[in-house]
Write an enzyme that holds these catalytic residues in place. Structure first.
Site, PDB file in Angstrom:
ATOM      1  N   GLU A 318       0.822  -1.207   0.000  1.00 21.56           N
ATOM      2  CA  GLU A 318       0.000   0.000   0.000  1.00 21.56           C
ATOM      3  C   GLU A 318       0.856   1.257   0.000  1.00 21.56           C
ATOM      4  O   GLU A 318       0.817   2.044   0.948  1.00 21.56           O
ATOM      5  CB  GLU A 318      -0.885   0.010   1.247  1.00 21.56           C
ATOM      6  CG  GLU A 318      -1.746  -1.216   1.408  1.00 21.56           C
ATOM      7  CD  GLU A 318      -2.396  -1.334   2.778  1.00 21.56           C
ATOM      8  OE1 GLU A 318      -3.428  -1.993   2.896  1.00 21.56           O
ATOM      9  OE2 GLU A 318      -1.852  -0.739   3.740  1.00 21.56           O
ATOM     10  N   PRO A 319       1.632   1.492  -1.036  1.00 24.86           N
ATOM     11  CA  PRO A 319       2.485   2.687  -1.037  1.00 24.86           C
ATOM     12  C   PRO A 319       1.671   3.955  -1.309  1.00 24.86           C
ATOM     13  O   PRO A 319       0.802   3.970  -2.182  1.00 24.86           O
ATOM     14  CB  PRO A 319       3.459   2.430  -2.193  1.00 24.86           C
ATOM     15  CG  PRO A 319       2.728   1.490  -3.104  1.00 24.86           C
ATOM     16  CD  PRO A 319       1.757   0.705  -2.270  1.00 24.86           C
ATOM     17  N   ARG A 358       4.399  19.379   7.663  1.00 24.74           N
ATOM     18  CA  ARG A 358       5.322  18.299   8.018  1.00 24.74           C
ATOM     19  C   ARG A 358       6.590  18.783   8.710  1.00 24.74           C
ATOM     20  O   ARG A 358       7.127  18.112   9.578  1.00 24.74           O
ATOM     21  CB  ARG A 358       5.656  17.457   6.783  1.00 24.74           C
ATOM     22  CG  ARG A 358       4.418  16.754   6.189  1.00 24.74           C
ATOM     23  CD  ARG A 358       4.782  15.679   5.189  1.00 24.74           C
ATOM     24  NE  ARG A 358       5.378  14.524   5.811  1.00 24.74           N
ATOM     25  CZ  ARG A 358       6.659  14.293   5.894  1.00 24.74           C
ATOM     26  NH1 ARG A 358       7.512  15.114   5.299  1.00 24.74           N
ATOM     27  NH2 ARG A 358       7.120  13.231   6.516  1.00 24.74           N
ATOM     28  N   CYS A 389       1.003  33.297  11.606  1.00 28.85           N
ATOM     29  CA  CYS A 389       1.341  34.029  12.810  1.00 28.85           C
ATOM     30  C   CYS A 389       1.883  33.054  13.846  1.00 28.85           C
ATOM     31  O   CYS A 389       1.220  32.755  14.839  1.00 28.85           O
ATOM     32  CB  CYS A 389       0.084  34.728  13.314  1.00 28.85           C
ATOM     33  SG  CYS A 389       0.508  36.044  14.416  1.00 28.85           S
ATOM     34  N   GLU A 390       3.042  32.495  13.568  1.00 26.88           N
ATOM     35  CA  GLU A 390       3.599  31.476  14.431  1.00 26.88           C
ATOM     36  C   GLU A 390       5.087  31.323  14.104  1.00 26.88           C
ATOM     37  O   GLU A 390       5.451  31.131  12.939  1.00 26.88           O
ATOM     38  CB  GLU A 390       2.853  30.157  14.163  1.00 26.88           C
ATOM     39  CG  GLU A 390       3.288  29.061  15.059  1.00 26.88           C
ATOM     40  CD  GLU A 390       2.132  28.163  15.505  1.00 26.88           C
ATOM     41  OE1 GLU A 390       0.956  28.616  15.510  1.00 26.88           O
ATOM     42  OE2 GLU A 390       2.412  27.024  15.856  1.00 26.88           O
TER      43      GLU A 390
END
Ligand code: LLP
Length: 461
Positions: A318-319, A358, A389-390
């Site tokens: 299941e790639p 990620r 805003c982080e």
């Protein structure tokens, strides 16, 4: 110094590094394993994909935009299909799902792995034959299971005793006999980020092999005449380079298969080894080809089956990431550039953690290049950041970019096909970017850009 050597320095240097390590030629060069196959830098210095210049694509579709190299995507589908002849290859839709993707996957002869009712709905809407769909999930609702039974999905990968109870009752009331696989937690610690490793004992997925839950689940399913046990499933994690981890997991699941044959007289016919095959995000990553993966998995399954005197089970893989990850890149426009003296340059783009979570979530590494031009300027160590805003809104932690990178430049980040658009959010009310598929000089929008109206459409208070 060659580009890939300079890239390998990312980890060694941490966040700092002398700019002279990369020449302008290195910074302009594209390392082939990081880019979709039709991408190249033209004579004018701009990148093109599928025969179209990214400068023109940005003008037509805006930025940020995910660009899918359709030729690349199809060729990776085919490579898996051809390498795993005699086995079933099911594309894992969670990596990136859209109706156009389902159609391509179906046309290239693959099946589809879904893990929610929403993914199932997308698969069915795009015409994937239900018998080629596998339904996963550690907490499938009664409604999701009922729908799966109703449409006749090919496999249900059972994850808990509660699910066995739920599925048995539904199958009985709907008068069907679903084919099921038992998800086995094999206790293999794959070398990947903790949040994406899924076969060690202390986690939510599957039935423990060592603790006996997997054998108990098999016994319960065999005792239910409305469930057809087809085989066993194992998925050990994601972004894994170590083929030995898949081999070990295959060996352990086959050990369980032999125990099932002893206890019940019937060996499982199918063995699904899940996905998780790693791809290159930076020059440090060295993925295994589908052909090599297929050869080593087939060998281990055959040898182990022979040793256990089991008929060789039909294999499924299941790639997700390995098919779509390298086929796409994100194109951004640079908005501001800030030098923090002696440390690094911050290059802000018009997207960020809402289109690629990620880096923030898994501390993932990416690379980047200026896509709209080549540059003769000396290289400088840069951090590509988003517009959110982080402070942790980082897209690419460390990359050598031309020292003259400036507002208006287009910046391309490769390897964003998997788990970027599918994990995108509307943080800060930022509309999610479109996905544009490019092939043979033609571009088509397969997922349109969100609008402010889309953002406000759910807001009914
Ligand atoms: N099969 C099963 C049962 C899975 O749980 C997964 C991924 C796959 C197949 C596909 O794995 P792949 O070949 O794409 O590695 N969001 C994380 C990855 C989560 C993977 C979850 N399951 C990331 O961005 O790295």
């Amino acid at each position: 110094m060659r580009a890939h050597e300079a890239g390998a320095l990312h980890a060694d240097l941490g966040s700092r590094g002398p700019a002279w390590l990369r020449t302008p030629a290195d910074v302009n060069a594209l390392v082939p394993q990081l880019w979709p196959r039709t991408v190249h830098r033209g004579r004018d210095g701009a990148l093109s994909v599928g025969g179209l210049r990214v400068v023109d694509l940005a003008r037509e579709f805006g930025t940020p935009v995910y660009l899918l190299d359709e030729h690349d995507f199809r060729s990776r589908c085919r490579e898996f299909r051809d390498a795993f002849r005699g086995a079933d290859v099911c594309y894992a839709g969670k990596a990136f799902l859209a109706k156009a993707i389902v159609r391509i996957v179906a046309a290239e002869g693959l099946g589809l792995d879904v893990c929610t009712g929403g993914e199932l709905a997308a698969a069915l809407a795009a015409g994937m034959p239900p018998e080629r769909i596998g339904l996963h999930g550690n907490n499938k609702s009664a409604a999701e299971l009922a729908r799966a039974l109703d449409v006749g999905v090919g496999r249900i990968i059972v994850d808990s005793f509660d699910e066995i109870t739920r599925l048995t009752a539904l199958a009985r009331s709907q008068g069907v006999r679903p084919r099921v696989l038992v998800r086995v937690t094999v206790g293999v610690e794959a070398h990947t980020h903790e949040y994406i490793a899924t076969a060690h004992e202390d986690q939510k997925f599957g039935f423990s092999l060592a603790g006996g839950a997997a054998a108990a689940a098999v016994a319960r399913i065999l005792a239910e005449d409305v469930l057809e046990l087809r085989g066993l499933h194992s998925h050990i994690g994601s972004q894994i380079f170590d083929t030995a981890a898949f081999e070990l997991s295959a060996r352990r699941v086959l050990g369980l298969a032999a125990a099932i044959r002893e206890a019940h007289g019937v060996p499982p016919q199918e063995l699904d080894l899940g996905g998780g095959f790693g791809i290159a995000y930076t020059t440090q990553d060295d993925p295994t080809s589908p052909a090599d993966l297929a050869a080593s998995l087939a060998k281990i399954v055959e040898q182990e089956s022979a040793a256990l005197r089991l008929p060789v089970p039909r294999l499924t893989i299941e790639p997700g990431r390995a098919i779509v990850g390298p086929a796409m890149f994100t194109l951004y426009e640079v908005g501001t550039v800030k030098d923090v003296d002696g440390i690094r340059t911050y290059v802000s783009v018009d997207g960020g953690m809402s289109d690629n979570i990620r880096t923030a979530l898994y501390d993932a590494n990416y690379s980047a290049t200026v896509a709209s031009r080549a540059s003769d300027a000396p290289a400088a160590l840069a951090r590509v950041v988003g517009r959110h805003c982080e402070a942790g809104d980082i897209v690419v932690k460390d990359e050598f970019l031309p020292g003259d990178v400036r507002p208006g430049d287009l910046l391309a980040v490769p390897g964003t096909g998997a788990y970027c658009r599918s994990m995108a959010s509307n943080y800060n009310h930022v509309p999610r970017p479109p996905v544009v598929a490019v092939r043979d000089g033609q571009a088509r929008v397969i997922v349109r850009r969100e609008t402010e109206e889309d953002l406000l459409a759910l807001d009914v208070g």
